[in-house]
Design an enzyme around this catalytic site. Sequence first.
Site, PDB file in Angstrom:
ATOM      1  N   HIS A 193       0.816  -1.215   0.000  1.00 51.09           N
ATOM      2  CA  HIS A 193       0.000   0.000   0.000  1.00 51.09           C
ATOM      3  C   HIS A 193       0.844   1.257   0.000  1.00 51.09           C
ATOM      4  O   HIS A 193       0.477   2.284   0.588  1.00 51.09           O
ATOM      5  CB  HIS A 193      -0.942   0.015   1.220  1.00 51.09           C
ATOM      6  CG  HIS A 193      -1.992  -1.052   1.172  1.00 51.09           C
ATOM      7  ND1 HIS A 193      -3.226  -0.882   0.585  1.00 51.09           N
ATOM      8  CD2 HIS A 193      -1.970  -2.327   1.614  1.00 51.09           C
ATOM      9  CE1 HIS A 193      -3.926  -1.997   0.680  1.00 51.09           C
ATOM     10  NE2 HIS A 193      -3.189  -2.897   1.294  1.00 51.09           N
ATOM     11  N   TYR A 215       0.497  -3.987  12.178  1.00 52.90           N
ATOM     12  CA  TYR A 215       0.451  -2.573  11.759  1.00 52.90           C
ATOM     13  C   TYR A 215       1.217  -1.679  12.723  1.00 52.90           C
ATOM     14  O   TYR A 215       2.061  -0.877  12.331  1.00 52.90           O
ATOM     15  CB  TYR A 215      -1.002  -2.115  11.623  1.00 52.90           C
ATOM     16  CG  TYR A 215      -1.651  -2.657  10.393  1.00 52.90           C
ATOM     17  CD1 TYR A 215      -1.836  -4.029  10.232  1.00 52.90           C
ATOM     18  CD2 TYR A 215      -2.047  -1.830   9.367  1.00 52.90           C
ATOM     19  CE1 TYR A 215      -2.410  -4.541   9.085  1.00 52.90           C
ATOM     20  CE2 TYR A 215      -2.631  -2.341   8.223  1.00 52.90           C
ATOM     21  CZ  TYR A 215      -2.796  -3.697   8.101  1.00 52.90           C
ATOM     22  OH  TYR A 215      -3.346  -4.196   6.953  1.00 52.90           O
ATOM     23  N   ASN A 235     -10.355  -2.462   2.560  1.00 53.64           N
ATOM     24  CA  ASN A 235     -10.095  -2.388   1.109  1.00 53.64           C
ATOM     25  C   ASN A 235     -11.388  -2.076   0.389  1.00 53.64           C
ATOM     26  O   ASN A 235     -12.453  -2.016   1.000  1.00 53.64           O
ATOM     27  CB  ASN A 235      -9.570  -3.750   0.614  1.00 53.64           C
ATOM     28  CG  ASN A 235      -8.070  -3.910   0.855  1.00 53.64           C
ATOM     29  OD1 ASN A 235      -7.366  -2.946   1.088  1.00 53.64           O
ATOM     30  ND2 ASN A 235      -7.606  -5.141   0.794  1.00 53.64           N
TER      31      ASN A 235
HETATM   32 FE1  HDE Z   1      -2.473  -4.703   5.326  1.00 54.24          FE
HETATM   33  N1  HDE Z   1      -0.724  -3.924   5.897  1.00 54.24           N
HETATM   34  N2  HDE Z   1      -1.911  -6.482   6.037  1.00 54.24           N
HETATM   35  N3  HDE Z   1      -4.218  -5.544   4.733  1.00 54.24           N
HETATM   36  N4  HDE Z   1      -3.070  -2.928   4.738  1.00 54.24           N
HETATM   37  C1  HDE Z   1      -0.330  -2.642   5.736  1.00 54.24           C
HETATM   38  O1  HDE Z   1       0.879  -1.293   7.263  1.00 54.24           O
HETATM   39  C2  HDE Z   1      -0.852  -6.736   6.839  1.00 54.24           C
HETATM   40  C3  HDE Z   1      -4.619  -6.852   4.888  1.00 54.24           C
HETATM   41  C4  HDE Z   1      -4.320  -2.565   4.309  1.00 54.24           C
HETATM   42  O2  HDE Z   1      -3.112   3.610   4.138  1.00 54.24           O
HETATM   43  C5  HDE Z   1       0.991  -2.375   6.337  1.00 54.24           C
HETATM   44  O3  HDE Z   1       1.782   0.764   7.496  1.00 54.24           O
HETATM   45  C6  HDE Z   1      -0.828  -8.093   7.263  1.00 54.24           C
HETATM   46  C7  HDE Z   1      -6.025  -6.985   4.701  1.00 54.24           C
HETATM   47  C8  HDE Z   1      -4.368  -1.178   4.018  1.00 54.24           C
HETATM   48  O4  HDE Z   1      -1.489   3.400   5.629  1.00 54.24           O
HETATM   49  C9  HDE Z   1       1.345  -3.649   7.029  1.00 54.24           C
HETATM   50  C10 HDE Z   1      -1.901  -8.698   6.691  1.00 54.24           C
HETATM   51  C11 HDE Z   1      -6.485  -5.733   4.409  1.00 54.24           C
HETATM   52  C12 HDE Z   1      -3.112  -0.676   4.276  1.00 54.24           C
HETATM   53  C13 HDE Z   1       0.190  -4.543   6.667  1.00 54.24           C
HETATM   54  C14 HDE Z   1      -2.574  -7.695   5.937  1.00 54.24           C
HETATM   55  C15 HDE Z   1      -5.353  -4.852   4.440  1.00 54.24           C
HETATM   56  C16 HDE Z   1      -2.323  -1.777   4.737  1.00 54.24           C
HETATM   57  C17 HDE Z   1       2.024  -1.930   5.358  1.00 54.24           C
HETATM   58  C18 HDE Z   1      -2.332 -10.151   6.786  1.00 54.24           C
HETATM   59  C19 HDE Z   1      -7.915  -5.289   4.074  1.00 54.24           C
HETATM   60  C20 HDE Z   1      -2.641   0.763   4.095  1.00 54.24           C
HETATM   61  C21 HDE Z   1       2.693  -0.763   5.972  1.00 54.24           C
HETATM   62  C22 HDE Z   1      -2.761 -10.517   8.117  1.00 54.24           C
HETATM   63  C23 HDE Z   1      -8.914  -5.734   5.012  1.00 54.24           C
HETATM   64  C24 HDE Z   1      -2.972   1.578   5.288  1.00 54.24           C
HETATM   65  C25 HDE Z   1       1.767  -0.326   6.962  1.00 54.24           C
HETATM   66  C26 HDE Z   1      -2.489   2.990   5.008  1.00 54.24           C
HETATM   67  C27 HDE Z   1      -0.990  -1.651   5.159  1.00 54.24           C
HETATM   68  C28 HDE Z   1       0.142  -5.773   7.161  1.00 54.24           C
HETATM   69  C29 HDE Z   1      -3.742  -7.949   5.123  1.00 54.24           C
HETATM   70  C30 HDE Z   1      -5.477  -3.458   4.117  1.00 54.24           C
HETATM   71  C31 HDE Z   1       2.678  -4.262   6.635  1.00 54.24           C
HETATM   72  C32 HDE Z   1       0.230  -8.730   8.183  1.00 54.24           C
HETATM   73  C33 HDE Z   1      -6.808  -8.290   4.806  1.00 54.24           C
HETATM   74  C34 HDE Z   1      -5.595  -0.425   3.512  1.00 54.24           C
HETATM   75  O5  HDE Z   1       1.402  -3.446   8.397  1.00 54.24           O
END
Ligand code: HDE
Length: 486
Positions: free
Chosen positions: A56, A339, A129
Amino acid sequence: MSNGNKHLTTGNGAPVGDNQNSMTAGSRGPTLIQDVHLLEKLAHFNRERVPERVVHAKGAGAHGYFEVSNDMSQYTKAKLFNGVGKRTPMFIRFSTVAGELGSADTVRDPRGFAVKFYTEEGNYDLVGNNTPIFFIRDAIKFPDFIHTQKRDPKTHLKNPTAVWDFWSLSPESLHQVTYLMGDRGLPATLRHMNGYGSHTFKWVNEDGEAVWVKYHFMAEQGVKNMSPDVAGKLAGDNPDYHTEDLFNAIENGDFPAWKLHVQIMPFEDANTYRFDPFDVTKVWSHKDYPLIEVGRMVLDRNPENYFAEVEQATFSPGTMVPGVEASPDKMLQGRIFAYADAHRYRVGTNHNLLPINRPKAEVNNYQRDGSMRSDQNGGGSAYYEPNSFGGPKEAPEYKQTAFQVTGVAEQAAYDQDDHYTQAGDLYRLMTEEERSRLVATIVGAMKPVEREDIKLRQIQHFYKADPEYGERIAKGLNLAIPQEVK
Ligand code: HDE
């Protein structure tokens, strides 16, 4: 003040005498190390980039408000959902998933829909999302999944063989793959797409009664998508098309809005529902749990500074308020750790002190020090608990709701493995035009896959979802449906 302008200063506030010429020994002599202004400018410039988000990375943000249109206090004590007319300031960040910070907006990808509500009880982050589901359902697979979405470690190119190898070996991805390869994988703008919390969460009311909840932000502008060829052209002509559209719409007073609805599931239904309600690769039928309107989110102010407000924004699914609690969804559980950990690494220990992240609610705790501690660090107040000096104490009425757990501690797979019904339902919901575009997109995406066994394995999944779905993809790839699956 010379000619009405403010003095140019160094980072330490000292006026700068000359910003055009470095200090040298004689007009043609070597540059002097005592030219602090020169050194500071060059050194700070070298440190302007912070690590981009590992997923993202490319995004756009806006400020706005959320206003309740239907009181939810029978379900949750969360004040931001209580009382018609209740208004809460919020900030949203939209994003793509796989691309780097400088990548194109109009790629086929889910879109991040991360909302930070600055409520009177602390911040509440809904980090979703534009799709109600996800590719996987256990956090342990996320790093591997994202590796396949990023660049091949050898070629540094995107690798469709890795993408489809992972998906064909993870059949739980089929529902979201169908969603992504369909029209909604290419939103026309960030304003013309819905947003979802995706996970199941828990709402708890004042009496301690709990229900399960799923969030749906429905775009009042309607859902509009982009054709693949327009998306491809824009990716080259204007890689920031979505960012520009959102900024200009708000700048011109054309404020985008979303109607927030929820689906509410009675607490006990979780044990008997035909799909595991904590499996984020599955949806709840709207017939079973109809949408209930909650309120309206309006975006009416652009960031003043992109880096300060969008790049430094930190959202976490673990940032919840009283009345909102986690469900046992394994992806949500993993995210609750990941996060805040990512923010401490990417932005810093005290990221919550930055204006964009700082709660509007008063913060009283014993967290002290850490890099860039930019507030008073608690001053001379009590710095440990319990204490006899009037420091902040816990408030038992805000304890998380106790809940039963059963079973043994183990690395257990989900009980249910029907990854085909809902993916097939999605396919069968599509019009013929939508199906044709879906098939053409998937065939185009799978053609470069180097291994035929991977293609055949994936075709079996499409076929199990719907025979026509599988047959059309197989035909497009000049492959036969494997006998064992017929
Ligand atoms: Fe993320 N995700 N994600 N993700 N995600 C990040 O946070 C993570 C997942 C989503 O605008 C990271 O600051 C794991 C689902 C958005 O700043 C990180 C897993 C959904 C954003 C991270 C998921 C999301 C992130 C990257 C599996 C939708 C941007 C850097 C368990 C429901 C937020 C950061 C923003 C960002 C980890 C799966 C949506 C790495 C471990 C499912 C919208 O922390």
